[in-house]
Write a protein that holds these residues in place. Structure first.
Motif, PDB file in Angstrom:
ATOM      1  N   ASP A  38       0.826  -1.201   0.000  1.00  0.00           N
ATOM      2  CA  ASP A  38       0.000   0.000   0.000  1.00  0.00           C
ATOM      3  C   ASP A  38       0.868   1.262   0.000  1.00  0.00           C
ATOM      4  O   ASP A  38       0.563   2.234  -0.694  1.00  0.00           O
ATOM      5  CB  ASP A  38      -0.935  -0.014   1.209  1.00  0.00           C
ATOM      6  N   ALA A  41       2.322   1.606  -3.520  1.00  0.00           N
ATOM      7  CA  ALA A  41       1.278   2.012  -4.464  1.00  0.00           C
ATOM      8  C   ALA A  41       0.909   3.484  -4.276  1.00  0.00           C
ATOM      9  O   ALA A  41       0.703   4.211  -5.254  1.00  0.00           O
ATOM     10  CB  ALA A  41       0.052   1.115  -4.290  1.00  0.00           C
ATOM     11  N   ALA A  42       0.851   3.940  -3.032  1.00  0.00           N
ATOM     12  CA  ALA A  42       0.549   5.349  -2.763  1.00  0.00           C
ATOM     13  C   ALA A  42       1.641   6.258  -3.334  1.00  0.00           C
ATOM     14  O   ALA A  42       1.348   7.328  -3.890  1.00  0.00           O
ATOM     15  CB  ALA A  42       0.394   5.576  -1.261  1.00  0.00           C
ATOM     16  N   CYS A  53      -3.171  11.090  -2.358  1.00  0.00           N
ATOM     17  CA  CYS A  53      -4.008  10.005  -2.881  1.00  0.00           C
ATOM     18  C   CYS A  53      -4.437   9.104  -1.736  1.00  0.00           C
ATOM     19  O   CYS A  53      -3.741   8.986  -0.741  1.00  0.00           O
ATOM     20  CB  CYS A  53      -3.219   9.154  -3.879  1.00  0.00           C
ATOM     21  N   THR A  55      -6.228   5.077  -0.908  1.00  0.00           N
ATOM     22  CA  THR A  55      -6.580   3.770  -1.426  1.00  0.00           C
ATOM     23  C   THR A  55      -8.091   3.675  -1.546  1.00  0.00           C
ATOM     24  O   THR A  55      -8.811   3.940  -0.584  1.00  0.00           O
ATOM     25  CB  THR A  55      -6.083   2.658  -0.472  1.00  0.00           C
ATOM     26  N   SER A  57      -9.511   0.807  -3.499  1.00  0.00           N
ATOM     27  CA  SER A  57      -9.808  -0.627  -3.502  1.00  0.00           C
ATOM     28  C   SER A  57      -8.526  -1.423  -3.664  1.00  0.00           C
ATOM     29  O   SER A  57      -7.516  -0.920  -4.152  1.00  0.00           O
ATOM     30  CB  SER A  57     -10.791  -0.988  -4.623  1.00  0.00           C
ATOM     31  N   VAL A  58      -8.613  -2.661  -3.243  1.00  0.00           N
ATOM     32  CA  VAL A  58      -7.515  -3.609  -3.383  1.00  0.00           C
ATOM     33  C   VAL A  58      -8.105  -4.868  -3.991  1.00  0.00           C
ATOM     34  O   VAL A  58      -9.068  -5.421  -3.452  1.00  0.00           O
ATOM     35  CB  VAL A  58      -6.872  -3.936  -2.010  1.00  0.00           C
ATOM     36  N   SER A  86      -9.273   8.430 -10.691  1.00  0.00           N
ATOM     37  CA  SER A  86      -8.663   7.243 -10.093  1.00  0.00           C
ATOM     38  C   SER A  86      -7.534   6.707 -10.955  1.00  0.00           C
ATOM     39  O   SER A  86      -7.448   7.005 -12.147  1.00  0.00           O
ATOM     40  CB  SER A  86      -9.713   6.154  -9.863  1.00  0.00           C
ATOM     41  N   GLU A  88      -5.217   2.952 -11.496  1.00  0.00           N
ATOM     42  CA  GLU A  88      -4.957   1.563 -11.149  1.00  0.00           C
ATOM     43  C   GLU A  88      -3.447   1.375 -11.080  1.00  0.00           C
ATOM     44  O   GLU A  88      -2.714   1.830 -11.947  1.00  0.00           O
ATOM     45  CB  GLU A  88      -5.548   0.604 -12.189  1.00  0.00           C
ATOM     46  N   PHE A 111      -4.119  -2.262  -7.009  1.00  0.00           N
ATOM     47  CA  PHE A 111      -4.756  -1.355  -6.070  1.00  0.00           C
ATOM     48  C   PHE A 111      -5.308  -0.190  -6.894  1.00  0.00           C
ATOM     49  O   PHE A 111      -4.742   0.171  -7.924  1.00  0.00           O
ATOM     50  CB  PHE A 111      -3.748  -0.781  -5.069  1.00  0.00           C
ATOM     51  N   THR A 112      -6.383   0.401  -6.415  1.00  0.00           N
ATOM     52  CA  THR A 112      -6.929   1.602  -7.038  1.00  0.00           C
ATOM     53  C   THR A 112      -6.795   2.752  -6.053  1.00  0.00           C
ATOM     54  O   THR A 112      -7.147   2.613  -4.880  1.00  0.00           O
ATOM     55  CB  THR A 112      -8.410   1.414  -7.426  1.00  0.00           C
ATOM     56  N   PHE A 113      -6.274   3.861  -6.548  1.00  0.00           N
ATOM     57  CA  PHE A 113      -6.113   5.066  -5.739  1.00  0.00           C
ATOM     58  C   PHE A 113      -6.904   6.201  -6.360  1.00  0.00           C
ATOM     59  O   PHE A 113      -7.065   6.267  -7.578  1.00  0.00           O
ATOM     60  CB  PHE A 113      -4.633   5.468  -5.649  1.00  0.00           C
TER      61      PHE A 113
END
Length: 179
Positions: A38, A41-42, A53, A55, A57-58, A86, A88, A111-113
Motif C-alpha cells: 500500500d 502504491a501510494a 491520494c 486507497t 480498492s484492493v 482514479s 490503477e 490497487f486503485t487510488f
C-alpha cells in the motif's frame, strides 16, 4: 493536464524480513506485506498525479510463495491506467534468499487510488501513456478490471460493462469453434 508515461510512476522498494515481521511459521505476515504494498502504491500514484491520494480498492492478493525470515522483499509498483480521478496500480512482489542467491515470485495485486484536492474531494488526474508491449496490455486490461470492480461494488450494471462482456463473448466464441 499533461499525460505522463507509465514508467515515470515506477517505485521500487526493498525490505528485509525481520523477526517482528513474521508469523509463528517464520514467514512474512500477509498484513505486513500488504502494508508495504500500500505504501509503494501510494507513492506511485502520488508521483503520477502530484496530489495526495487514498486507497479506494484492493483486488485479490494471492500468495504464491511465502517469504521467509531473513529474506529480502522486492516490491515493484507502476501505474497501469489513469481514469478521471482514479488510478490503477500494479504491484509485483518477489522474495530473495540472499544466502542462496535465489529470487522467487511471491505476490501480485492491483490497487486503485483516488487523487484528492485541497478539500479531500476526488480530483482529476493526468492520462497515462503506455509505451512497452506489457504496459499496453496492462493498460487495455485495466478497463476490464475496473468494470469488474465497479460491478462487484454495485456501482455498475453488468449490462453496461461492454469491455468485460466482450472478453467473455470472445472466449465463448473461441470455445464453440474448437468444439
Amino acid at each position: 493536464m499533461e499525460a505522463k508515461k507509465a514508467e515515470d510512476s515506477l517505485v521500487v522498494m526493498n525490505e528485509l524480513v525481520l523477526p517482528n515481521d513474521t508469523n509463528t511459521f517464520g514467514n512474512l505476515m500477509g498484513g505486513r506485506l500488504m502494508y508495504w504494498m500500500d505504501i509503494g502504491a501510494a507513492m506511485a500514484a502520488g508521483k503520477h498525479c502530484n496530489k495526495p491520494c487514498m486507497t479506494a480498492s484492493v483486488d485479490n492478493i494471492s500468495f504464491k510463495n511465502p517469504i521467509k525470515l531473513g529474506n529480502i522483499v522486492h516490491i515493484e509498483v507502476k501505474l497501469t491506467r489513469a481514469f478521471n480521478t482514479s488510478m490503477e496500480v500494479r504491484i509485483q512482489v518477489w522474495g530473495e534468499d540472499p544466502l542462496h542467491k535465489h529470487k522467487y515470485a511471491s505476490n501480485e495485486a492491483y490497487f486503485t487510488f483516488v487523487a484528492l484536492d485541497e478539500h479531500n474531494r476526488p480530483s482529476p488526474v493526468p492520462a497515462l501513456i503506455p509505451e512497452t508491449d506489457e504496459e499496453k496490455e496492462q493498460y487495455k486490461a485495466a478497463l476490464r478490471r475496473r468494470q469488474l470492480r465497479l460491478i462487484l461494488g454495485g456501482k455498475m450494471s453488468p449490462d453496461d460493462a461492454t469491455e468485460l462482456k466482450a472478453l467473455f463473448v470472445q472466449n465463448a466464441v473461441g470455445q464453440n469453434q474448437q468444439a
